[in-house]
Design a protein around this motif. Structure first.
Motif, PDB file in Angstrom:
ATOM      1  N   ASP A   1       6.201   4.439   4.670  1.00 51.79           N
ATOM      2  CA  ASP A   1       6.247   5.609   5.534  1.00 51.79           C
ATOM      3  C   ASP A   1       7.452   5.444   6.454  1.00 51.79           C
ATOM      4  O   ASP A   1       7.471   4.549   7.305  1.00 51.79           O
ATOM      5  CB  ASP A   1       4.956   5.735   6.340  1.00 51.79           C
ATOM      6  CG  ASP A   1       4.883   7.038   7.122  1.00 51.79           C
ATOM      7  OD1 ASP A   1       5.749   7.922   6.916  1.00 51.79           O
ATOM      8  OD2 ASP A   1       3.968   7.189   7.942  1.00 51.79           O
TER       9      ASP A   1
ATOM     10  N   LYS B   1       0.814  -1.209   0.000  1.00 54.17           N
ATOM     11  CA  LYS B   1       0.000   0.000   0.000  1.00 54.17           C
ATOM     12  C   LYS B   1       0.854   1.268   0.000  1.00 54.17           C
ATOM     13  O   LYS B   1       0.627   2.173  -0.770  1.00 54.17           O
ATOM     14  CB  LYS B   1      -0.955   0.011   1.207  1.00 54.17           C
ATOM     15  CG  LYS B   1      -2.052  -1.021   1.098  1.00 54.17           C
ATOM     16  CD  LYS B   1      -2.904  -0.742  -0.114  1.00 54.17           C
ATOM     17  CE  LYS B   1      -3.979  -1.775  -0.318  1.00 54.17           C
ATOM     18  NZ  LYS B   1      -4.713  -1.600  -1.540  1.00 54.17           N
ATOM     19  N   GLN B   2       1.823   1.331   0.902  1.00 51.36           N
ATOM     20  CA  GLN B   2       2.644   2.543   0.989  1.00 51.36           C
ATOM     21  C   GLN B   2       3.871   2.307   1.846  1.00 51.36           C
ATOM     22  O   GLN B   2       3.951   1.332   2.580  1.00 51.36           O
ATOM     23  CB  GLN B   2       1.855   3.706   1.583  1.00 51.36           C
ATOM     24  CG  GLN B   2       1.549   3.553   3.068  1.00 51.36           C
ATOM     25  CD  GLN B   2       0.786   4.742   3.619  1.00 51.36           C
ATOM     26  OE1 GLN B   2      -0.062   5.293   2.950  1.00 51.36           O
ATOM     27  NE2 GLN B   2       1.088   5.114   4.842  1.00 51.36           N
TER      28      GLN B   2
END
Length: 126
Positions: free
Chosen positions: A91, A88-89
């Motif tokens: 970070d 998804k991502q």
């Protein structure tokens, strides 16, 4: 005086060899049950891109021999996607995945300039 200098020289050589052999010059590990020497040996004895080190406190630890964190991230994504997780991502040092409404966060950490440590929760294979 010559004997003293020779003794000091020999002691420096032995200490240097001990430090080198046991990889004491590497930074400390976030893993308690494995030495720096064992980590490097396990990596050197494998042909895999990502090498499993051990399970500790419910976490799976892996290592990647890679200077470029982006390449290491791609290796992790490839491995995790084999279990049905979808990236998804990213970070910070966390890679976030999702599968059937569940979330998985994998954290990475540069151990030295050459190695990336990877910590994966036990939910990976669920």
């Amino acid at each position: 005086m010559k004997k003293l200098l020779l003794a000091i020289g020999l002691m420096i050589v032995f200490v240097g060899a001990f430090v080198f052999y046991n990889k004491l010059y590497y930074p400390s590990l976030p893993i308690e049950n494995m030495s720096k020497k064992e980590v490097i040996e396990k990596l050197n004895n494998s042909d895999e891109k990502i090498v499993k080190l051990l399970n500790e406190n419910g976490q799976q630890w892996y290592i990647i021999s890679e200077r470029n964190i982006s390449i290491a991230d791609e290796i992790i994504k490839e491995m995790v996607s084999q279990y049905g997780w979808v990236f998804k991502q990213k970070d910070g040092n966390g890679l976030f995945f999702e599968k059937q409404g569940e979330n998985l966060i994998i954290s990475t950490q540069m151990w030295t300039g050459d190695y990336v440590l990877v910590k994966i929760p036990p939910t990976l294979k669920e």
